[in-house]
Design a protein around this motif. Structure first.
Motif, mmCIF file in Angstrom:
data_model
loop_
_atom_site.group_PDB
_atom_site.id
_atom_site.type_symbol
_atom_site.label_atom_id
_atom_site.label_comp_id
_atom_site.label_asym_id
_atom_site.label_seq_id
_atom_site.Cartn_x
_atom_site.Cartn_y
_atom_site.Cartn_z
ATOM 1 N N GLY A 99 0.871 -1.604 -0.386
ATOM 2 C CA GLY A 99 0.350 0.815 0.280
ATOM 3 C C GLY A 99 0.989 1.136 -0.280
ATOM 4 N N ALA A 100 2.077 1.419 -0.003
ATOM 5 C CA ALA A 100 3.084 2.560 0.794
ATOM 6 C C ALA A 100 3.466 2.520 -1.146
ATOM 7 C CB ALA A 100 4.218 2.008 1.353
ATOM 8 N N ARG A 101 3.713 1.830 -1.915
ATOM 9 C CA ARG A 101 4.387 1.836 -3.322
ATOM 10 C C ARG A 101 3.960 2.954 -3.739
ATOM 11 N NH1 ARG A 101 4.718 -4.360 -4.431
ATOM 12 N NH2 ARG A 101 5.230 -5.292 -3.319
ATOM 13 N N SER A 102 2.035 3.868 -3.657
ATOM 14 C CA SER A 102 1.432 4.394 -4.528
ATOM 15 C C SER A 102 1.527 6.265 -3.850
ATOM 16 C CB SER A 102 0.164 4.392 -4.337
ATOM 17 O OG SER A 102 -0.230 3.865 -3.276
ATOM 18 N N GLN A 103 2.502 5.833 -2.457
ATOM 19 C CA GLN A 103 2.162 7.246 -1.112
ATOM 20 C C GLN A 103 3.537 7.538 -1.366
ATOM 21 O OE1 GLN A 103 -0.425 8.693 -0.593
ATOM 22 N NE2 GLN A 103 -1.440 6.578 -1.121
ATOM 23 N N ILE A 104 4.908 6.474 -2.567
ATOM 24 C CA ILE A 104 6.294 7.495 -2.962
ATOM 25 C C ILE A 104 6.152 8.560 -3.526
ATOM 26 C CG2 ILE A 104 8.150 7.114 -4.522
ATOM 27 C CD1 ILE A 104 8.172 4.284 -4.057
ATOM 28 N N ARG A 105 7.623 9.322 -2.441
ATOM 29 C CA ARG A 105 8.015 10.681 -3.214
ATOM 30 C C ARG A 105 9.374 10.565 -3.261
ATOM 31 N NH1 ARG A 105 5.006 15.132 0.349
ATOM 32 N NH2 ARG A 105 6.749 16.691 -1.903
ATOM 33 N N THR A 106 9.573 11.439 -4.141
ATOM 34 C CA THR A 106 10.740 11.965 -3.593
ATOM 35 C C THR A 106 11.463 13.196 -3.803
ATOM 36 O OG1 THR A 106 11.242 12.248 -6.539
ATOM 37 C CG2 THR A 106 11.357 9.372 -5.481
ATOM 38 N N PRO A 107 12.395 13.891 -3.514
ATOM 39 C CA PRO A 107 13.181 14.341 -3.404
ATOM 40 C C PRO A 107 12.746 15.222 -4.803
ATOM 41 C CG PRO A 107 14.708 13.351 -2.075
ATOM 42 C CD PRO A 107 13.692 12.672 -2.881
ATOM 43 N N TRP A 108 12.520 15.112 -5.750
ATOM 44 C CA TRP A 108 13.993 15.807 -6.802
ATOM 45 C C TRP A 108 12.250 15.163 -8.777
ATOM 46 C CZ3 TRP A 108 17.913 17.564 -8.477
ATOM 47 C CH2 TRP A 108 19.275 16.985 -7.179
ATOM 48 N N GLU A 109 12.130 16.705 -8.792
ATOM 49 C CA GLU A 109 11.058 16.883 -10.372
ATOM 50 C C GLU A 109 12.215 16.841 -11.064
ATOM 51 O OE1 GLU A 109 7.901 16.421 -9.917
ATOM 52 O OE2 GLU A 109 7.516 16.004 -7.661
ATOM 53 N N GLY A 110 11.980 15.650 -11.474
ATOM 54 C CA GLY A 110 13.444 15.793 -12.890
ATOM 55 C C GLY A 110 14.334 15.411 -12.546
ATOM 56 N N ASP A 111 15.162 16.834 -13.200
ATOM 57 C CA ASP A 111 16.624 17.469 -12.565
ATOM 58 C C ASP A 111 16.400 18.588 -11.604
ATOM 59 O OD1 ASP A 111 18.732 16.048 -13.264
ATOM 60 O OD2 ASP A 111 19.647 17.792 -14.342
ATOM 61 N N VAL A 112 16.016 19.106 -11.047
ATOM 62 C CA VAL A 112 15.430 19.909 -9.944
ATOM 63 C C VAL A 112 14.949 20.192 -8.458
ATOM 64 C CG1 VAL A 112 14.713 22.290 -9.202
ATOM 65 C CG2 VAL A 112 14.859 21.616 -11.832
ATOM 66 N N LEU A 113 16.005 20.271 -7.794
ATOM 67 C CA LEU A 113 15.533 19.576 -5.794
ATOM 68 C C LEU A 113 14.499 21.242 -5.864
ATOM 69 C CD1 LEU A 113 16.032 18.132 -3.812
ATOM 70 C CD2 LEU A 113 17.698 19.542 -2.663
ATOM 71 N N LEU A 114 12.716 19.845 -5.551
ATOM 72 C CA LEU A 114 11.727 20.638 -5.407
ATOM 73 C C LEU A 114 11.416 19.922 -3.248
ATOM 74 C CD1 LEU A 114 10.443 21.221 -8.903
ATOM 75 C CD2 LEU A 114 11.558 22.847 -7.416
ATOM 76 N N ASN A 115 11.533 19.054 -3.390
ATOM 77 C CA ASN A 115 10.546 18.229 -2.604
ATOM 78 C C ASN A 115 11.400 18.963 -1.349
ATOM 79 O OD1 ASN A 115 8.030 18.504 -4.779
ATOM 80 N ND2 ASN A 115 9.331 15.599 -4.786
ATOM 81 N N PHE A 116 11.261 19.086 -0.424
ATOM 82 C CA PHE A 116 11.895 19.490 0.582
ATOM 83 C C PHE A 116 11.297 19.130 1.902
ATOM 84 C CE2 PHE A 116 13.823 22.932 -2.298
ATOM 85 C CZ PHE A 116 14.906 22.959 -2.246
ATOM 86 N N ASP A 117 10.269 18.772 1.597
ATOM 87 C CA ASP A 117 9.610 17.678 2.424
ATOM 88 C C ASP A 117 10.166 16.558 2.627
ATOM 89 O OD1 ASP A 117 8.441 19.670 4.102
ATOM 90 O OD2 ASP A 117 6.887 19.514 2.846
ATOM 91 N N ALA A 118 10.344 15.863 1.578
ATOM 92 C CA ALA A 118 10.592 14.518 1.281
ATOM 93 C C ALA A 118 12.252 14.748 1.361
ATOM 94 C CB ALA A 118 10.409 13.392 -0.410
ATOM 95 N N LEU A 119 12.707 15.303 1.089
ATOM 96 C CA LEU A 119 14.412 15.630 1.463
ATOM 97 C C LEU A 119 14.947 15.407 2.547
ATOM 98 C CD1 LEU A 119 17.385 15.374 0.428
ATOM 99 C CD2 LEU A 119 17.262 18.276 0.276
ATOM 100 N N GLU A 120 13.560 16.000 3.813
ATOM 101 C CA GLU A 120 13.661 16.242 5.308
ATOM 102 C C GLU A 120 13.558 15.035 5.612
ATOM 103 O OE1 GLU A 120 11.996 18.046 8.669
ATOM 104 O OE2 GLU A 120 11.641 18.921 7.409
ATOM 105 N N ASN A 121 12.769 14.527 5.252
ATOM 106 C CA ASN A 121 12.976 12.593 5.757
ATOM 107 C C ASN A 121 13.303 12.077 5.630
ATOM 108 O OD1 ASN A 121 9.103 13.826 4.642
ATOM 109 N ND2 ASN A 121 10.395 13.496 6.919
ATOM 110 N N ALA A 122 14.460 11.976 4.263
ATOM 111 C CA ALA A 122 15.462 11.101 3.599
ATOM 112 C C ALA A 122 16.513 11.412 4.477
ATOM 113 C CB ALA A 122 15.342 11.187 1.577
ATOM 114 N N LEU A 123 16.287 12.502 4.577
ATOM 115 C CA LEU A 123 18.067 12.780 5.370
ATOM 116 C C LEU A 123 18.049 12.699 6.636
ATOM 117 C CD1 LEU A 123 18.322 16.557 4.387
ATOM 118 C CD2 LEU A 123 20.157 14.343 3.454
#
Length: 743
Positions: A99-123
């Motif tokens: 069920g978590a596969r549909s909720q995937i988020r990455t910090p990147w949108e193409g070649d630009v770093l945009l999703n900083f909530d995802a970056l914070e969670n990853a760090l």
């Protein structure tokens, strides 16, 4: 594993799609050896993977085999239903919960770093993995990657995250491809890094070319194209879906990425490679067969008695269908004979004046005399074709007699009347057979006369005879091709032909298909059918209307080709319709081999052949995939054109490729064949060098640089961040240069 052909010759091996396995939990690292040491923390923030770790091994030893933690750079916030617990999953752990596969988020949108909530969670997850969980701040200087020409907004928010949330003492940004070049060309500990070269970096969403002069990356001369491994994977997925539109299994992007990494390769000369693949044998030999998971259907076993009953029932049904078909064919033939006789009778009773004759034709539904003659000719051809299918019936040696037919009914009793009725039916059948025999005899005489005329034409004017037959053959093949194309179009419900057919059916079914003016002029009646053109609608909506014509075309085509083969020495078997069709079929069969309808295993296979080279060629020709961008060859030429011949000669001695896509076979040869024509003939082109480990060399180069004295000199401290802002960085040979760079 490989299949084998019928004669035992090994075929192309079959490769099985790997089944994903659940990740195994690993314990946290021991943070005690690094606590209070201010050992640099190295983070390679890639669009696909996040690589993180300390620059040295425990104890402060700088070993060459220092390796980072590697995990997928993605997070998923998921609420577990069984216990109602909210989970934050990072990297490979996402695969553990469907069920978590549909909720995937990455910090990147193409070649630009945009999703900083995802970056914070990853760090957060990365620091916990390193054991940094008992301190309020991260007390280690950080060396972190950013994209070439990274937007100032992305850098500002990343700096804000690192300084204000994690409290790092200093932060330094670098370009990953430059650090990979440093790792593979770094000098001994006592020497200075002053190597020249040309760095080609293959990233997830882009590909960049960076010139290196005297150990410094001239990023003002660098170029980047918007094509990377992610776009190539999507392109392979789309071409596969186009090739197999009815594939029973959904091909995921992860499976497409696996196919590209394992089976795609660069061709030194793409056009020459495509020419070689025009041969079916070469296309078949260059294919790679991918077997996807499948489930065999459960077949219910039947006893011999049940199978015998089913077979007997099928035979009876087949016999009934044959009888029904024969009866329908006979009824249609009789109806056509009646129509033909009526039209002949109409022609015999033709009025003297043309005006009266045209009035009679219009009264019978014909526009003019030509349409009348064409309809009559078509009826005669259909009757001849129908009679050919019927077997001849042996007639008795003596002519049968029917004596009661001439006796009046008043002179006969009841039994004799029944016998007279029977004799009348027998007489009608006998007369029909005599008529058919006479027409066959007449047809045979006409055929012999036609053959004599054709033989005279062949002997007296062979060139004209050959051209005429070849033109007839070409016209029949074009007609058969159009018929096949129409059938294929009607089979696809999304095609224009199928949609037009459905519109025609809907129009026929509509109650208001006749407008008010026509209905009023016709006295309120539906005038459909008054015009002969109305009846053409049935030919458009009937998918099998041309089946009878198709058989006649095949027979006529075979006759023409046999004549040409017998008398025309320039007409060979290669010019026949069967040879042309078999050649095309062999090519299509090699491109996409067919499997039987019930072959579940075969129908869940994908044959990669042309796609293996086509996908990789998009790096040099993005227009193939619909991307309006220069290819890698044009970018290399544009970058080198900005340097003098002396600088250019030094750079091309050390052409360096890095990034995970650079592992694809044939890349170095393809770059060599691209660079050699754009350089002067006397300029020596060195060997194209691939990174020792394209995936990890960037992180290892960062770790090696973090252990030098230069690292502390170029890092931005927290005090400088508070004074100058998060966009500011110091100018150095491995980082981005832009207008907001401080000296």
């Amino acid at each position: 594993m490989s299949d084998a052909t019928a004669d035992g010759v090994p075929a192309v091996p079959v490769h099985y799609v790997p089944i994903p396995t659940l990740p195994t939990p690993t314990p946290r690292d021991d943070y005690a050896p690094f606590s209070g040491t201010r050992t640099p923390l190295v983070i390679d923030n890639g669009a696909t993977q996040l690589r993180f770790g300390f620059s040295t091994t425990p104890g402060g030893k700088d070993e060459a085999n220092t390796s980072p933690h590697v995990n997928t750079n993605a997070i998923a916030k998921y609420k577990e239903r069984k216990h109602g617990t909210s989970l934050l999953l990072f990297g490979d752990a996402i695969e553990s919960e469907s069920g978590a596969r549909s909720q995937i988020r990455t910090p990147w949108e193409g070649d630009v770093l945009l999703n900083f909530d995802a970056l914070e969670n990853a760090l957060d997850c990365a620091f916990l993995k390193l054991g940094i969980c008992d301190t309020e701040t991260v007390e280690h200087p950080v060396l972190m990657t950013e994209r070439l020409c990274s937007p100032l907004h992305s850098r500002s928010l990343t700096s804000e995250l690192m300084f204000e949330l994690y409290g790092v003492p200093s932060l330094l940004y670098c370009v990953d491809s430059v650090m990979s070049f440093y790792q593979n060309n770094k000098p001994p500990s006592s020497g200075a890094f002053d190597t020249d070269g040309l760095v080609i970096s293959f990233n997830t969403a882009s590909t960049s070319v960076i010139p290196m002069v005297k150990g410094k990356g001239l990023l003002s001369h660098a170029k980047r194209i918007p094509w990377g491994a992610q776009q190539a994977t999507d392109y392979l997925l789309k071409t596969t879906q186009l090739k197999y539109p009815n594939f029973p299994t959904r091909v995921t992007p992860a499976q497409s990425s696996w196919m590209m990494q394992n089976f795609c390769e660069f061709a030194p000369d793409y056009l020459e490679q495509i020419r070689r693949l025009r041969q079916p044998d070469a296309l078949r030999a260059g294919a790679r067969i991918i077997q996807f998971p499948f489930a065999l259907p459960v077949v219910e076993e039947k006893t011999e008695e049940e199978l015998a009953r089913v077979a007997e029932r099928r035979r009876e049904q087949g016999k009934k269908l044959q009888e029904i078909a024969a009866k329908n064919r006979q009824e249609k033939l009789e109806a056509k004979e009646r129509d033909r006789d009526f039209m002949l009778k109409l022609k015999e009773d033709r009025p003297d004046t043309k005006r009266e004759w045209m009035s009679v034709l219009r009264g019978e539904g014909f526009d003019d005399e030509d349409s009348f003659e064409q309809t009559l000719k078509k009826l005669e051809a259909d009757i001849k074709r129908g009679r050919k299918k019927d077997t001849d019936v042996e007639e008795p040696a003596e002519e049968p007699t029917f004596p009661l037919l001439d006796v009046p009914d008043a002179d006969l009793d009841e039994d004799q009347l029944k016998e007279k009725k029977k004799q009348r039916l027998l007489k009608a059948g006998y007369d029909a057979r005599l008529k058919a025999r006479r027409e066959k005899e007449k047809e045979r005489e006409e055929k012999e006369a036609e053959e004599r005329r054709e033989e005279d034409e062949r002997e007296n004017n062979f060139g004209e005879w050959s051209r005429r037959l070849r033109a007839e053959q070409e016209a029949i093949m074009v007609r058969m091709k159009e018929r096949s194309r129409r059938k294929a179009a009607l089979a696809d419900r999304k095609s224009a032909a199928a949609q037009a057919r459905m519109k025609n059916i809907a129009t026929l079914a509509a109650d208001d298909r006749v407008n008010k003016k026509k209905r009023k002029a016709a006295g309120g009646e539906d005038m459909f059918g008054a015009d002969d053109a109305d009846w053409a609608i049935y030919r458009k909506i009937n998918t099998a209307v041309e089946s009878s014509d198709e058989e006649e075309d095949y027979s006529q085509l075979q006759t023409i080709e046999n004549k040409l083969l017998a008398h025309d020495p320039t007409f060979t078997l290669a010019h026949t319709h069967a040879a042309i069709t078999s050649q095309k079929s062999a090519m299509l069969s090699a491109f996409r081999p067919p499997y039987e309808e019930g072959d579940v295993e075969g129908n869940t296979r994908i044959h990669l052949n042309v796609e293996r080279w086509r996908v990789c060629e998009t790096w040099f020709s993005p227009g193939m995939a619909g991307v309006d961008s220069a290819g890698l060859g044009e970018v290399l030429q544009g970058v080198l054109a900005r340097f003098s011949d002396a600088e250019k000669a030094r750079m091309v001695q050390n052409v360096f490729v890095t990034g995970s896509p650079s592992k694809l076979p044939g890349l170095t040869d393809r770059i060599y064949s691209t660079l050699r024509p754009i350089l002067p003939p006397e300029m020596h082109l060195g060997e194209i060098v691939r990174a020792a480990d394209p995936s990890l060399d960037a992180w290892r180069g960062m770790a090696a640089f973090a252990n030098t004295d230069e690292f502390s000199k170029y890092g931005v401290t927290k005090e400088e961040y508070e004074e100058l802002g998060g966009e500011r960085i110091k100018r150095w040979w491995g980082g981005n240069w832009n207008q907001s760079v401080s000296p």
